[in-house]
Design an enzyme around this catalytic site. Sequence first.
Site, PDB file in Angstrom:
ATOM      1  N   CYS A 190       0.814  -1.220   0.000  1.00  0.00           N
ATOM      2  CA  CYS A 190       0.000   0.000   0.000  1.00  0.00           C
ATOM      3  C   CYS A 190       0.843   1.264   0.000  1.00  0.00           C
ATOM      4  CB  CYS A 190      -1.008  -0.005   1.147  1.00  0.00           C
ATOM      5  SG  CYS A 190      -0.330   0.099   2.815  1.00  0.00           S
ATOM      6  N   HIS A 249      -2.700   1.129   6.821  1.00  0.00           N
ATOM      7  CA  HIS A 249      -3.108   1.112   5.413  1.00  0.00           C
ATOM      8  C   HIS A 249      -3.284   2.524   4.878  1.00  0.00           C
ATOM      9  CE1 HIS A 249      -4.345  -0.683   1.724  1.00  0.00           C
ATOM     10  NE2 HIS A 249      -5.417   0.076   1.697  1.00  0.00           N
ATOM     11  N   HIS A 260      -5.806   2.003  -4.391  1.00  0.00           N
ATOM     12  CA  HIS A 260      -4.864   1.445  -3.422  1.00  0.00           C
ATOM     13  C   HIS A 260      -4.438   0.039  -3.798  1.00  0.00           C
ATOM     14  CE1 HIS A 260      -7.965  -0.864  -0.711  1.00  0.00           C
ATOM     15  NE2 HIS A 260      -8.417  -0.752  -1.927  1.00  0.00           N
TER      16      HIS A 260
END
Length: 126
Positions: free
Chosen positions: A39, A88, A100
């Site tokens: 990520c 994240h 993402h």
Amino acid sequence: SGGYRTPASRRAPPALAAAHSNIRTPYVYGATGPSSFDCSGLTSWAYAQAGVGIPRTSEAQTGAGTRISSMGDLQVGDLVFFFNDLHHVGLYAGNGQVLHAPRTGTVVRYESMSTIGGPFMFGVRV
């Protein structure tokens, strides 16, 4: 004005475009691109393509710019952070969507922020 906001900065549109060019690239933990990403690898690589250096990890990226606490104030290209431990991060893509690299077994993709699986914590405008 169908809810579209002007981009966060001159750097945000090229960063989002760079990330978009990697749709369907596989998620690999620790990967920084361009053949695979995690990520924060995706977000740091995308901003690097726009000529902006930001830290490598999601936790460190929380300090890369101006914090945006309200989801309604997000602009396209802002970094968006999820989960209480901030593990994240993605790029805000407008209309409640994030671009993402979700997790092992997935690919870079657009997803509704409401389906990430953890709460939206805040955004950062680079």
